[in-house]
Enzyme design. Structure first.
Site, mmCIF file in Angstrom:
data_model
loop_
_atom_site.group_PDB
_atom_site.id
_atom_site.type_symbol
_atom_site.label_atom_id
_atom_site.label_comp_id
_atom_site.label_asym_id
_atom_site.label_seq_id
_atom_site.Cartn_x
_atom_site.Cartn_y
_atom_site.Cartn_z
ATOM 1 N N ARG A 18 0.774 -1.035 -0.017
ATOM 2 C CA ARG A 18 -0.028 0.136 -0.063
ATOM 3 C C ARG A 18 0.541 1.282 0.095
ATOM 4 O O ARG A 18 0.623 2.259 -0.604
ATOM 5 C CB ARG A 18 -0.922 0.147 1.299
ATOM 6 C CG ARG A 18 -1.844 1.033 1.185
ATOM 7 C CD ARG A 18 -3.181 0.969 2.279
ATOM 8 N NE ARG A 18 -2.864 0.711 3.595
ATOM 9 C CZ ARG A 18 -3.638 0.634 4.618
ATOM 10 N NH1 ARG A 18 -4.886 0.166 4.323
ATOM 11 N NH2 ARG A 18 -3.201 1.177 5.760
ATOM 12 N N ALA A 55 8.514 -4.705 10.747
ATOM 13 C CA ALA A 55 8.317 -4.958 12.200
ATOM 14 C C ALA A 55 9.171 -6.059 12.306
ATOM 15 O O ALA A 55 9.347 -7.085 11.675
ATOM 16 C CB ALA A 55 6.839 -5.542 12.472
ATOM 17 N N GLU A 56 9.705 -6.111 13.460
ATOM 18 C CA GLU A 56 10.601 -7.130 14.002
ATOM 19 C C GLU A 56 10.216 -8.582 13.916
ATOM 20 O O GLU A 56 10.772 -9.837 13.986
ATOM 21 C CB GLU A 56 11.320 -6.892 15.380
ATOM 22 C CG GLU A 56 10.581 -6.671 16.549
ATOM 23 C CD GLU A 56 10.074 -5.248 16.734
ATOM 24 O OE1 GLU A 56 9.451 -5.148 17.639
ATOM 25 O OE2 GLU A 56 10.341 -4.553 15.681
ATOM 26 N N GLY A 58 3.947 6.857 16.603
ATOM 27 C CA GLY A 58 3.889 7.591 15.591
ATOM 28 C C GLY A 58 4.153 9.205 16.117
ATOM 29 O O GLY A 58 4.622 10.121 15.374
ATOM 30 N N GLU A 89 -0.534 6.405 9.872
ATOM 31 C CA GLU A 89 -1.776 5.538 10.365
ATOM 32 C C GLU A 89 -1.586 4.791 11.548
ATOM 33 O O GLU A 89 -1.020 3.840 11.747
ATOM 34 C CB GLU A 89 -1.975 4.515 9.027
ATOM 35 C CG GLU A 89 -3.424 4.015 8.816
ATOM 36 C CD GLU A 89 -3.329 2.574 9.499
ATOM 37 O OE1 GLU A 89 -4.013 2.637 10.705
ATOM 38 O OE2 GLU A 89 -2.737 1.660 9.113
ATOM 39 N N CYS A 103 -6.122 -2.389 12.943
ATOM 40 C CA CYS A 103 -6.283 -1.005 13.525
ATOM 41 C C CYS A 103 -7.568 -0.531 13.202
ATOM 42 O O CYS A 103 -7.989 0.344 13.920
ATOM 43 C CB CYS A 103 -5.253 -0.190 12.878
ATOM 44 S SG CYS A 103 -5.170 -0.306 10.863
#
Length: 513
Positions: A190, A207-208, A266, A283, A317
């Site tokens: 995206r 992400a890990e 964020g 986001e 989310c």
């Protein structure tokens, strides 16, 4: 298998035991790159200091692979590579970029089974959900392969006879792409689809918990002919992630940051980006209300709630978090929802047939869900179903239904991110809107009603960036995805998604007498 022997690939081990999709054996033939490597500047390389960290399957704790634990030294190489590559990539034609994005889309669709297996292995979601994610993720590559040829500017009527005014849109430069674990493929496509369409180059920090999907994406990009340096993947452990994120924000060679994840992180990225005054698109977390009015079709509302609430075990989310049901249909709704949860939610390993609810991503996630349920019950909520860790152990949690929830309980105050349906009864439309809008978050919201006037009123009044009316699944590549308030800045997908990766330039052409 924990460590792979020389000559074998990172990802082949993922399905050594779970290698069936719809009864068809699918070894990972298409993803062949060296073990302990990430993709920087067109090459598969290890971390400069040789550090690695494990990637585990949340369903059983098994180590899937080891990947490089990159530091800021490795990030410097990626930044410099992306910065140099931008000088050429920005000058490619829209048609050339369209062609490459379409090739990436085609490769995604040719390898749906393999890519889905990777997601289920590192995230834990049921295999069919992983297949859906790959199809969803590929749709962004398809969409932006077409939208790239519609990045238009304007010719503006000048107030002067000897001048002409032009507005053009140009790529901003290097994009720092920081993605979450819950959609490890789609959140990359995206963002990267839009960035590449605009003419930007990318540094992806996955992400890990889920770097393997990012590495598979890089392999696809390489096979599609993406030039070296245009796409880079910097994998790092939780220990090194903060320094990687900070450097992306503070580097003058990185022009924009795109992040999907928690509101807390964020805010830090936004603050760190202030030093270079770069573009930032965020986001962030949600706390989605799901309102069911008296006029609603109860069965339809329950169906929508099941789709919204329990996808990826409640770890999205835009998942429903606060369920508001009007008084006259409250009891019937709870009864129907209870039946649906008992009949449709089958907990287990995502590779097993019939499973519809996989594990949570890690023990921290389990502890958070457990804490939310405990807080609600201790403060007077009624436990209808579930309420504790699943008998399978590990990171599994029982599908849970709570009623008599109040707005001061944790499941209403915070985003639970787990398979917990928390219901509050309300009396009037005004009350429901007030409760829905009481959150600092404003990502997605849902409501069910059969009254046209009410639909118009509530859709306008609810303070979120996206509204599902009589619908629980609202995401698609054509939609403008994003939130308001503390849920973020900017939009992804749709024709507006490219705006995050371009700058508007005004050109005044004089001397036209």
């Amino acid at each position: 298998m924990v460590m792979l022997q020389n000559g074998k690939t990172i990802l082949r081990c993922i399905i050594q035991k779970k290698d069936f999709l719809c009864g068809i054996k699918r070894p990972l033939h298409h993803f062949r790159f060296p073990k302990d490597s990430t993709y920087i500047n067109g090459k598969w390389i290890s971390a400069k200091d040789g550090s690695i960290f494990p990637v585990s399957n949340p369903a059983d704790g098994e180590t899937l692979a080891f990947v490089p634990d990159c530091s800021t030294v490795d990030l410097d190489e990626a930044i410099n590579g992306a910065h140099d590559a931008f000088k050429e990539w920005k000058n490619t034609t829209a048609k050339e970029r369209s062609y490459i994005l379409r090739k990436m889309f085609n490769l995604h669709m040719e390898n749906v089974g393999d890519l889905a297996h990777i997601i289920t292995a590192e995230v834990g979601k049921p295999l069919q959900e992983s297949v859906s994610e790959i199809n969803y993720g590929a749709s962004f590559l398809e969409w932006f392969s077409e939208e790239v040829r519609r990045i238009y500017g304007d010719i503006v009527p000048s107030p002067f006879k000897n001048k002409q005014m032009f507005f053009i849109r140009q790529p901003v430069g290097v994009a720092g792409i920081i993605t979450p674990w819950n959609f490890p493929n789609a959140m990359i496509t995206r963002k990267v689809g839009a960035a590449l369409a605009a003419g930007c180059t990318c540094i992806i920090k996955p992400a890990e918990d889920t770097p393997l999907s990012a590495l598979a994406f890089a392999d696809i990009a390489d096979k599609a002919g993406v030039p070296p340096g245009v796409i880079n993947v910097v994998t790092s452990s939780r220990k090194n992630t903060p320094s990687i994120g900070k450097k992306l924000c503070e580097s003058h060679k990185v022009a924009t940051i795109s992040f999907t994840g928690s509101t807390e992180v964020g805010k830090m990225l936004l603050m760190n980006s202030a030093s270079t005054v770069k573009k930032v698109s965020l986001e962030l977390g949600g706390n989605a209300p799901f309102i069911v009015f008296n006029s609603a079709n109860v069965k339809q509302a329950v169906s929508g709630l099941m789709a919204s609430k329990f996808r990826n075990s409640g770890q999205t989310c835009v998942c429903t978090n606060r369920i508001l049901v009007q008084d006259k249909i409250h009891d019937s709704f709870v009864s129907e929802l209870s039946k649906a949860m008992k009949n449709q939610l089958i907990v287990g390993n995502g590779f097993d047939t019939g499973v519809t609810l996989g594990p949570l991503i890690n023990q921290h996630a389990v502890e958070k869900v457990e804490g939310h349920v405990k807080n609600a019950i201790e403060n007077g909520a009624n436990l209808v179903i579930g309420g504790k860790r699943h008998s399978r152990g590990g990171t599994y949690f029982e599908p849970t239904l709570l009623t008599q929830v109040t707005k001061d309980m944790l499941p209403f105050c915070e985003e639970t991110f787990g398979p917990v349906a928390a219901i509050m009864k309300f009396s009037t439309e005004e009350e429901a809107i007030e409760i829905a809008n009481s959150s600092k978050s404003g990502l997605a919201g849902y409501f069910y009603s059969e009254e046209v006037a009410q639909i118009v009123r509530v859709a306008k009044a609810i303070e979120v960036g996206m509204v599902g009316v009589n619908e629980g699944i609202i995401s698609t590549s054509e939609a403008a995805f994003g939130g308001i308030k503390e849920s973020g800045i900017g939009r992804e997908g749709s024709r507006y998604g490219i705006d995050e990766y371009v700058e508007m330039k005004y050109i005044c052409l004089g001397g036209l007498n």
